[in-house]
Design a protein around this motif. Sequence first.
Motif, short mmCIF file in Angstrom:
data_model
loop_
_atom_site.label_atom_id
_atom_site.label_comp_id
_atom_site.label_asym_id
_atom_site.label_seq_id
_atom_site.Cartn_x
_atom_site.Cartn_y
_atom_site.Cartn_z
N VAL A 1 -4.90 -27.25 45.43
CA VAL A 1 -4.67 -28.46 44.12
C VAL A 1 -3.91 -29.58 43.96
CG1 VAL A 1 -7.12 -26.46 42.65
CG2 VAL A 1 -4.24 -26.44 41.75
N LEU B 1 -3.14 -32.03 40.52
CA LEU B 1 -3.40 -31.26 38.90
C LEU B 1 -2.71 -30.35 38.98
CD1 LEU B 1 -7.67 -30.69 40.82
CD2 LEU B 1 -6.61 -32.86 38.94
N LEU C 1 -1.37 -31.58 35.00
CA LEU C 1 -2.65 -30.48 34.42
C LEU C 1 -2.11 -29.62 33.35
CD1 LEU C 1 -5.48 -33.15 35.45
CD2 LEU C 1 -3.29 -33.93 33.45
N TYR D 1 -16.02 -35.39 43.55
CA TYR D 1 -14.03 -35.18 44.18
C TYR D 1 -14.67 -34.79 45.74
CZ TYR D 1 -12.94 -34.80 39.37
OH TYR D 1 -11.63 -35.06 38.06
N ILE E 1 -9.99 -27.33 43.17
CA ILE E 1 -10.72 -28.08 42.49
C ILE E 1 -12.06 -27.04 41.21
CG2 ILE E 1 -10.83 -30.52 41.80
CD1 ILE E 1 -9.70 -30.97 44.20
N ARG F 1 -10.46 -24.62 39.21
CA ARG F 1 -10.22 -24.71 38.16
C ARG F 1 -10.11 -25.56 37.08
NH1 ARG F 1 -3.53 -25.90 37.63
NH2 ARG F 1 -3.37 -27.50 36.46
N VAL G 1 -10.44 -29.92 35.95
CA VAL G 1 -10.32 -31.24 35.27
C VAL G 1 -10.27 -31.69 33.72
CG1 VAL G 1 -9.22 -33.37 36.09
CG2 VAL G 1 -9.84 -31.41 37.59
N ARG H 1 1.20 -38.55 33.83
CA ARG H 1 0.61 -37.47 33.96
C ARG H 1 -0.80 -37.65 33.26
NH1 ARG H 1 3.76 -31.78 33.69
NH2 ARG H 1 5.05 -32.27 34.99
N ILE I 1 -4.59 -39.03 33.47
CA ILE I 1 -5.47 -39.64 34.44
C ILE I 1 -6.15 -41.50 34.63
CG2 ILE I 1 -7.95 -39.34 35.68
CD1 ILE I 1 -7.00 -36.24 34.10
N PRO J 1 -1.95 -37.54 38.54
CA PRO J 1 -3.20 -36.43 39.03
C PRO J 1 -4.02 -36.77 40.15
CG PRO J 1 -3.28 -35.96 36.31
CD PRO J 1 -2.75 -37.68 36.89
N ASN J 2 -4.82 -37.77 39.41
CA ASN J 2 -6.60 -37.73 39.66
C ASN J 2 -6.50 -39.16 39.26
OD1 ASN J 2 -9.05 -36.28 38.17
ND2 ASN J 2 -9.24 -38.04 39.76
N THR K 1 -5.87 -35.93 43.17
CA THR K 1 -7.09 -35.62 43.70
C THR K 1 -7.64 -37.04 43.00
OG1 THR K 1 -7.60 -35.25 41.38
CG2 THR K 1 -7.48 -33.39 42.92
#
Length: 334
Positions: A43, A46, A49, A129, A162, A165, A167, A210, A212, A256-257, A289
């Motif tokens: 992942v 991510l 997070l 995703y 993903i 987990r 997001v 961190r 998004i 992270p994203n 991601t």
Amino acid sequence: MASAKKELMVDNNPAASPAATIEQLLGPDSPSNWGKWGPDDEVGSLNYLGPAEILRAVSAVRSGEVFTLQVPIGDPDRSDPVWPGRTPAVRTQVMDEGFFARGEEPEPSDGHHWADDKIEMFTQGSTQYDALAHYWYGDQVWNGYPADSTIGALSRASVLPIGERGVVGRGVLIDIARARGKDVLDSGERISLDDLLAAADRQGTVIEPRDILIIRTGWIGSYYRTAGEDFYRDWNEPGLVYSPELVKWFQTMEIPNLVTDTIANELSFYPGGLQLPLHCALMRNLGVTFTELCRLDDLATACADDQRWTFLYAAAPLKIVGGSGAPVNPLVIR
Ligand code: UVW
């Protein structure tokens, strides 16, 4: 134009010719997070997070407004936007009242009727995703897993972990279209790191580590206002453009994203034929991601109205075993 050209030279050497491959463009020292979260990680970024980031996201909620970022799936009035070569989702009714009316389904003794349907679609044929092993160069995907782990199904770094987990984090919207005074960016229009930071400044938004990162170009919104095939003419989606500085910034900021309202989250094509190098530099090498094809226009209007560009973002793609990607309907709570 001069600075854009420099960004595409091998190893930043202005005398060199444009890179012929993504490996040449990125060079041997492109930032990497391989191994950072252990040899079995699937992942990537991510992992940034954790509970502290989730509480930081919750504290960004002020008004209780909710936005859903998915585009409709299987819309018969305007077939779904897809990357050229993929086909739009097709939803088929397999059971409904008509089957009883035509006598094609026996009447149950208890009087119940029902409707059923099915969808045939690319897992990346809607808001979605990407799995971390969706895109690569050389013979390795994210975290160094072998490229042949993608054969038949993704046995490493598929979209499943993903989905398992989920997001949740603080989202920050940077509205590049609004910063440029446009409804929508042009085909092939570029966004550099400097452009991104200048647009954030202009909004009075501080992008924190961190966060998004959500970038609006207006592109997918324009799909629904554009007739037929015109949307695909001179196909080259606008978006972030590769530079070593941009990639380093993503790594240092521990982003992270990356979320956008385009189909592939970055400028599509580069001189010399390179395609989507940020998929490699960010997704393959850093484990960032990608959430693609989001509907951001209503959210952007709300953010502009009260000048609040941060909020809670939550999403969980469908848990498709071995999937290269999966549809998702991300939520924003302001
Ligand atoms: C491609 O792989 C072309 O795009 P995406 O990341 O949108 O699936």
